[in-house]
Design a protein around this motif. Structure first.
Motif, PDB file in Angstrom:
ATOM      1  N   PHE A 324       2.826-107.049  20.302  1.00  0.00           N
ATOM      2  CA  PHE A 324       3.678-106.447  21.322  1.00  0.00           C
ATOM      3  C   PHE A 324       4.087-105.079  20.787  1.00  0.00           C
ATOM      4  CE2 PHE A 324       7.929-105.408  22.782  1.00  0.00           C
ATOM      5  CZ  PHE A 324       7.978-105.796  24.119  1.00  0.00           C
ATOM      6  N   ARG A 325       3.990-104.045  21.641  1.00  0.00           N
ATOM      7  CA  ARG A 325       4.378-102.704  21.224  1.00  0.00           C
ATOM      8  C   ARG A 325       5.201-102.070  22.337  1.00  0.00           C
ATOM      9  NH1 ARG A 325       2.794 -98.238  18.000  1.00  0.00           N
ATOM     10  NH2 ARG A 325       3.135 -96.246  19.075  1.00  0.00           N
ATOM     11  N   ALA A 326       6.451-101.735  22.014  1.00  0.00           N
ATOM     12  CA  ALA A 326       7.346-101.101  22.974  1.00  0.00           C
ATOM     13  C   ALA A 326       7.690 -99.704  22.495  1.00  0.00           C
ATOM     14  CB  ALA A 326       8.620-101.926  23.159  1.00  0.00           C
ATOM     15  N   GLU A 327       7.233 -98.696  23.219  1.00  0.00           N
ATOM     16  CA  GLU A 327       7.601 -97.326  22.883  1.00  0.00           C
ATOM     17  C   GLU A 327       9.068 -97.083  23.197  1.00  0.00           C
ATOM     18  OE1 GLU A 327       4.993 -93.943  23.499  1.00  0.00           O
ATOM     19  OE2 GLU A 327       3.579 -95.299  24.482  1.00  0.00           O
ATOM     20  N   VAL A 328       9.742 -96.355  22.338  1.00  0.00           N
ATOM     21  CA  VAL A 328      11.146 -96.000  22.557  1.00  0.00           C
ATOM     22  C   VAL A 328      11.167 -94.674  23.314  1.00  0.00           C
ATOM     23  CG1 VAL A 328      13.380 -95.560  21.484  1.00  0.00           C
ATOM     24  CG2 VAL A 328      11.772 -97.172  20.419  1.00  0.00           C
ATOM     25  N   LEU A 329      11.598 -94.726  24.562  1.00  0.00           N
ATOM     26  CA  LEU A 329      11.550 -93.561  25.442  1.00  0.00           C
ATOM     27  C   LEU A 329      12.920 -92.926  25.596  1.00  0.00           C
ATOM     28  CD1 LEU A 329       9.279 -95.102  28.223  1.00  0.00           C
ATOM     29  CD2 LEU A 329       8.590 -93.875  26.147  1.00  0.00           C
ATOM     30  N   GLY A 330      12.908 -91.652  25.975  1.00  0.00           N
ATOM     31  CA  GLY A 330      14.160 -90.920  26.103  1.00  0.00           C
ATOM     32  C   GLY A 330      14.894 -91.172  27.397  1.00  0.00           C
ATOM     33  N   ASP A 331      14.156 -91.467  28.469  1.00  0.00           N
ATOM     34  CA  ASP A 331      14.825 -91.713  29.748  1.00  0.00           C
ATOM     35  C   ASP A 331      13.915 -92.519  30.665  1.00  0.00           C
ATOM     36  OD1 ASP A 331      13.014 -89.816  30.958  1.00  0.00           O
ATOM     37  OD2 ASP A 331      14.319 -88.213  30.223  1.00  0.00           O
ATOM     38  N   VAL A 332      14.481 -92.946  31.779  1.00  0.00           N
ATOM     39  CA  VAL A 332      13.763 -93.817  32.705  1.00  0.00           C
ATOM     40  C   VAL A 332      12.598 -93.088  33.369  1.00  0.00           C
ATOM     41  CG1 VAL A 332      13.994 -95.212  34.804  1.00  0.00           C
ATOM     42  CG2 VAL A 332      15.839 -95.181  33.121  1.00  0.00           C
ATOM     43  N   GLU A 333      12.735 -91.769  33.593  1.00  0.00           N
ATOM     44  CA  GLU A 333      11.661 -91.029  34.238  1.00  0.00           C
ATOM     45  C   GLU A 333      10.365 -91.120  33.447  1.00  0.00           C
ATOM     46  OE1 GLU A 333      14.679 -89.854  33.849  1.00  0.00           O
ATOM     47  OE2 GLU A 333      15.404 -89.520  35.894  1.00  0.00           O
ATOM     48  N   VAL A 334      10.459 -91.109  32.130  1.00  0.00           N
ATOM     49  CA  VAL A 334       9.262 -91.216  31.295  1.00  0.00           C
ATOM     50  C   VAL A 334       8.656 -92.610  31.448  1.00  0.00           C
ATOM     51  CG1 VAL A 334       8.343 -91.069  28.956  1.00  0.00           C
ATOM     52  CG2 VAL A 334      10.158 -89.502  29.683  1.00  0.00           C
ATOM     53  N   GLU A 335       9.506 -93.627  31.478  1.00  0.00           N
ATOM     54  CA  GLU A 335       9.018 -94.989  31.683  1.00  0.00           C
ATOM     55  C   GLU A 335       8.282 -95.086  33.016  1.00  0.00           C
ATOM     56  OE1 GLU A 335      10.903 -99.419  31.275  1.00  0.00           O
ATOM     57  OE2 GLU A 335      11.919 -98.025  32.619  1.00  0.00           O
ATOM     58  N   LEU A 336       8.848 -94.483  34.037  1.00  0.00           N
ATOM     59  CA  LEU A 336       8.249 -94.491  35.366  1.00  0.00           C
ATOM     60  C   LEU A 336       6.870 -93.834  35.346  1.00  0.00           C
ATOM     61  CD1 LEU A 336       8.817 -95.254  38.333  1.00  0.00           C
ATOM     62  CD2 LEU A 336       9.871 -93.011  38.617  1.00  0.00           C
ATOM     63  N   LEU A 337       6.768 -92.732  34.667  1.00  0.00           N
ATOM     64  CA  LEU A 337       5.484 -92.036  34.552  1.00  0.00           C
ATOM     65  C   LEU A 337       4.446 -92.901  33.851  1.00  0.00           C
ATOM     66  CD1 LEU A 337       6.775 -88.495  33.535  1.00  0.00           C
ATOM     67  CD2 LEU A 337       5.632 -89.077  35.671  1.00  0.00           C
ATOM     68  N   LYS A 338       4.841 -93.547  32.778  1.00  0.00           N
ATOM     69  CA  LYS A 338       3.906 -94.379  32.033  1.00  0.00           C
ATOM     70  C   LYS A 338       3.420 -95.558  32.873  1.00  0.00           C
ATOM     71  CE  LYS A 338       5.094 -93.276  27.277  1.00  0.00           C
ATOM     72  NZ  LYS A 338       3.677 -92.949  26.943  1.00  0.00           N
ATOM     73  N   ILE A 339       4.309 -96.116  33.674  1.00  0.00           N
ATOM     74  CA  ILE A 339       3.909 -97.209  34.552  1.00  0.00           C
ATOM     75  C   ILE A 339       2.853 -96.724  35.539  1.00  0.00           C
ATOM     76  CG2 ILE A 339       4.715 -98.642  36.474  1.00  0.00           C
ATOM     77  CD1 ILE A 339       7.350 -98.973  34.873  1.00  0.00           C
ATOM     78  N   MET A 340       3.113 -95.604  36.196  1.00  0.00           N
ATOM     79  CA  MET A 340       2.192 -95.109  37.215  1.00  0.00           C
ATOM     80  C   MET A 340       0.885 -94.604  36.613  1.00  0.00           C
ATOM     81  SD  MET A 340       4.690 -93.381  40.061  1.00  0.00           S
ATOM     82  CE  MET A 340       5.408 -92.189  38.939  1.00  0.00           C
ATOM     83  N   ASN A 341       0.909 -94.247  35.338  1.00  0.00           N
ATOM     84  CA  ASN A 341      -0.316 -93.846  34.646  1.00  0.00           C
ATOM     85  C   ASN A 341      -1.075 -95.043  34.069  1.00  0.00           C
ATOM     86  OD1 ASN A 341      -0.156 -91.101  35.121  1.00  0.00           O
ATOM     87  ND2 ASN A 341       1.001 -90.683  33.258  1.00  0.00           N
ATOM     88  N   GLY A 342      -0.561 -96.252  34.284  1.00  0.00           N
ATOM     89  CA  GLY A 342      -1.244 -97.441  33.806  1.00  0.00           C
ATOM     90  C   GLY A 342      -1.110 -97.690  32.328  1.00  0.00           C
ATOM     91  N   GLU A 343      -0.022 -97.203  31.720  1.00  0.00           N
ATOM     92  CA  GLU A 343       0.152 -97.324  30.274  1.00  0.00           C
ATOM     93  C   GLU A 343       1.055 -98.484  29.860  1.00  0.00           C
ATOM     94  OE1 GLU A 343       1.271 -93.544  28.509  1.00  0.00           O
ATOM     95  OE2 GLU A 343       0.355 -92.473  30.197  1.00  0.00           O
ATOM     96  N   ILE A 344       1.557 -99.240  30.822  1.00  0.00           N
ATOM     97  CA  ILE A 344       2.472-100.351  30.536  1.00  0.00           C
ATOM     98  C   ILE A 344       1.832-101.654  30.998  1.00  0.00           C
ATOM     99  CG2 ILE A 344       4.730-101.346  31.028  1.00  0.00           C
ATOM    100  CD1 ILE A 344       4.950 -98.862  29.362  1.00  0.00           C
ATOM    101  N   GLY A 345       1.934-102.685  30.170  1.00  0.00           N
ATOM    102  CA  GLY A 345       1.329-103.971  30.502  1.00  0.00           C
ATOM    103  C   GLY A 345       2.171-104.821  31.421  1.00  0.00           C
ATOM    104  N   LEU A 346       3.423-105.039  31.042  1.00  0.00           N
ATOM    105  CA  LEU A 346       4.355-105.821  31.869  1.00  0.00           C
ATOM    106  C   LEU A 346       5.755-105.309  31.587  1.00  0.00           C
ATOM    107  CD1 LEU A 346       4.409-109.604  32.628  1.00  0.00           C
ATOM    108  CD2 LEU A 346       6.501-108.481  31.865  1.00  0.00           C
ATOM    109  N   GLN A 347       6.513-105.074  32.655  1.00  0.00           N
ATOM    110  CA  GLN A 347       7.853-104.515  32.499  1.00  0.00           C
ATOM    111  C   GLN A 347       8.698-104.869  33.718  1.00  0.00           C
ATOM    112  OE1 GLN A 347       8.029-102.785  29.634  1.00  0.00           O
ATOM    113  NE2 GLN A 347      10.094-101.924  29.654  1.00  0.00           N
TER     114      GLN A 347
END
Length: 663
Positions: A324-347
């Motif tokens: 399991f690998r969880a990147e530590v992000l600075g804000d929710v907008e970055v998380e949102l971008l990673k999701i839409m770019n297909g970089e997150i498995g389950l969240q």
């Protein structure tokens, strides 16, 4: 933008562009249909292997005992949701800031003594609680709880897990004075007391018995959903062999160790060590053990636990996923971008707000993920609670008038807030149980929710606010224009937005509103000090199986959250030794609440709960805005054995058994 990877700049360029993007492509605005898997066929699963290849290699090299020596004699059998999994892969995830570590516990570490049955939120009754780390037995009508650990159970470092670990967790951690100078959690106390501990007995090397004088009705449920102790099985089980070296009772030099680490004393050192998210050395019972903790580097990494004590229905050791690998992000907008770019498995945390749902849903195919629904555990997006025990005599008298609260409720255009703040999701709703709750009352939910200026004026007049100045502003108890200061926590930025709509409605009937957004710590400090005139919060659903901390939106049982009557809650919690004695109807409601939470028979407890909710309906403690939209999460189309929806549970995705997820 739909043809290329998202960037933070493109996402933040403008709200109008986001809405256009979200509705492009001919799909419905909230269409959450699963995206087609654009990836190639998965590698064939090796269903003959009983353990992960890398563990088999360690066994072959003599660096790890054989599987049969690592598993307990009766490992817990988990049947995969849809299909047997193959070993391998990394679960890509994220946390927003280093304080967002609850997600790690819910996804990596949901291993309490007893757990929620998959597919339930634990509110249907005691049958929804099933064995996990321990088998259990309830005796003497809920006065005695026997927990029996699995024979041969081992911590992640290979050391035995025994009854001594349970006794250590109780005697030397959960109830040890130096570690809990302000009091002990009420699960460890006799009902109605603040200092009388439950009797805990060691029966044998694997068995411990908790003996209460009165029924402890909510014990199993609270164990199954609690994260009040981060290190072990919901605070009831901790690795004594590791933690005792930092405990002064066992190590006289513990204070010296703390000083060497620039800490004040051994208690700080102990709390730091008893924290699986921040301490990679802490042994666990979890499917994955954190190897790179929070605070070190840009990601939290966890590797499979070679001593994990669960197998699938073919006898193959879990988990299927390697790491399991969880990147530590600075804000929710970055998380949102990673999701839409297909970089997150389950969240299913942080990003999943109502306003983000259209954007996420319409980009699911591009990002190769699907959305799954999670019924909300909340019943309201925002409630306003007037402080009926405030020190100011004039305001206290006004706030205690039900007609005053009714009048201001009618003055709110809820649909305007739903459309403008919550993306059209939800419906007008009071601080009442949701439709999914056993205590759902449609009259309670809808009372005083229509937008009606005439009715608002009528009830405000009945409350005595008949005097106005030349500008039509109603005069308060001090003879000046009435302006209510509403405190809102910055934890909920949507509350600040919603209050602007509330302000417009109240001003139309002659009552002013000043928004006071404050940080969470200050919000709590002021609340506990009985200072706010009015405050906002979300509203949880009604829990029948609860402790003193629950249901504070419906009954003033907890001084930390019953913001409409802090002093009444303090009176209840102290058995009348402090606070203010509430009126007779409220005292009767509190008596019903006490009967409810101490009744071991769920059917009988439900009857007491109905009395509590009926009283809440009559008292109308808080003004609600709208029902909370169902929550949601995302999962990559590469993931297997993830349900199409998750039951409402405070520890999701834990109850869905992430150990049987597969890639």
């Amino acid at each position: 933008m739909t043809e290329h990877a998202f960037t933070r700049r493109s996402l933040l360029r403008g709200g109008g562009g986001l809405l256009l993007l979200a509705t492009a492509g001919g799909c419905g605005f909230f269409d959450t249909s699963p995206a087609k898997d654009a990836g190639g066929p998965a590698a064939a699963a090796d269903l003959s292997a009983k353990e992960a290849p890398q563990l088999a290699e360690l066994v072959k090299a003599g660096k790890l005992p054989p599987l049969e020596q690592r598993l307990p004699k009766n490992p817990m059998v988990v049947t995969p949701l849809k299909e047997p999994g193959r070993y391998g892969g990394t679960w890509a995830s994220a946390i927003v800031g280093e304080d967002d570590f609850d997600w790690l516990y819910y996804s990596l570490g949901y291993e309490p003594l007893v757990r929620l049955k998959p597919g339930t939120n634990g509110q249907k009754g005691p049958d929804d609680i099933v064995p996990n780390v321990a088998e259990f037995e309830v005796q003497d009508d809920g006065r005695v709880y026997v927990f029996r650990l699995r024979e041969g159970l081992k911590w992640s470092d290979g050391q035995p897990c025994t009854a001594d670990d349970m006794l250590f967790a109780f005697e030397d951690v959960a109830t040890y004075h130096d570690l809990h100078t302000t009091g002990v959690y009420d699960l460890y106390l006799e009902n109605g007391t603040t200092d009388e501990l439950v009797k805990v007995e060691k029966v044998d090397e694997r068995t411990v018995r908790y003996v209460y004088k009165q029924p402890k009705a909510g014990l199993l449920f609270q164990i199954a959903v609690s994260t009040f102790e981060r290190g072990g099985a919901a605070g009831f089980l901790l690795p004594k062999h590791y933690l005792k070296q930092f405990h002064k009772k066992y190590n006289p030099d513990a204070d010296k160790l703390a000083k060497e680490r620039q800490l004040e004393d051994w208690t700080q050192l102990f709390m730091n060590k008893n924290d699986v998210a921040h301490n990679a050395d802490m042994p666990t019972l979890h499917p994955w053990k954190i190897t790179n903790p929070v605070g070190k580097g840009t990601a939290v990494v966890a590797e499979r636990n070679p001593y994990y004590w669960k197998v699938d229905d073919k006898g193959r050791q879990l988990p299927y996923i390697d790491r399991f690998r969880a990147e530590v992000l600075g804000d929710v907008e970055v998380e949102l971008l990673k999701i839409m770019n297909g970089e997150i498995g389950l969240q299913l945390r942080n990003f999943n707000t109502p306003e983000n749902k259209p954007l996420i849903a319409q980009n699911a195919e591009k990002g190769k993920y699907r959305l799954f629904d999670v019924p909300s555990r909340l019943s309201n997006t925002m409630i306003l609670q007037f402080n009926q025990t405030i020190k100011d005599d004039g305001l206290r008298e006004l706030f205690q008038k039900k007609d005053f609260r009714i009048g201001l409720s009618y003055a709110i255009n809820r649909q305007e807030i739903i459309d403008g703040v919550y993306a059209g999701q939800g419906e007008p709703w009071q601080a009442a149980p949701s439709k999914n709750n056993a205590l759902y009352d449609p009259e309670f939910a809808k009372q005083y929710t229509e937008y009606d200026v005439a009715k608002a004026d009528e009830f405000l007049d009945k409350a005595g606010l008949t005097e106005k100045d030349s500008d039509g502003r109603r005069l308060g108890p001090d003879g000046k224009p009435l302006i209510i200061t509403v405190m809102a926590s910055t934890e909920f930025p949507h509350h600040v937005e919603a209050l602007e709509f509330v302000k417009k409605g109240w001003e139309a009937v002659g009552v002013g509103l000043r928004v006071d957004p404050v940080a969470g710590t200050l919000f709590t400090e002021r609340t506990m000090g009985n200072q706010p005139q009015c405050s906002t919060y979300t509203c949880s659903d009604f829990d029948v199986i609860t402790g003193t901390g629950g249901d504070h939106y419906y009954v003033p049982s907890n001084s930390g959250s019953a913001r409409y009557a802090i002093r009444w809650a303090q009176w209840y919690g102290s058995k009348g030794k402090s606070g203010d004695e509430p009126p007779a109807p409220v005292r009767a409601q509190l008596e019903a609440f006490t009967k409810m939470r101490t009744e071991p028979d769920f059917t009988k407890a439900l009857e007491h709960a109905k009395e509590v909710v009926k009283a809440a309906k009559e008292q109308f403690y808080a003004i609600g805005i709208s029902s909370y939209p169902d929550e949601y999460g995302i999962v990559s189309t590469a993931f297997k054995n993830v349900p199409d929806s998750m039951a409402s549970a405070p520890v999701n995705p834990g109850p869905t058994q992430p150990e049987q997820y597969s890639l």
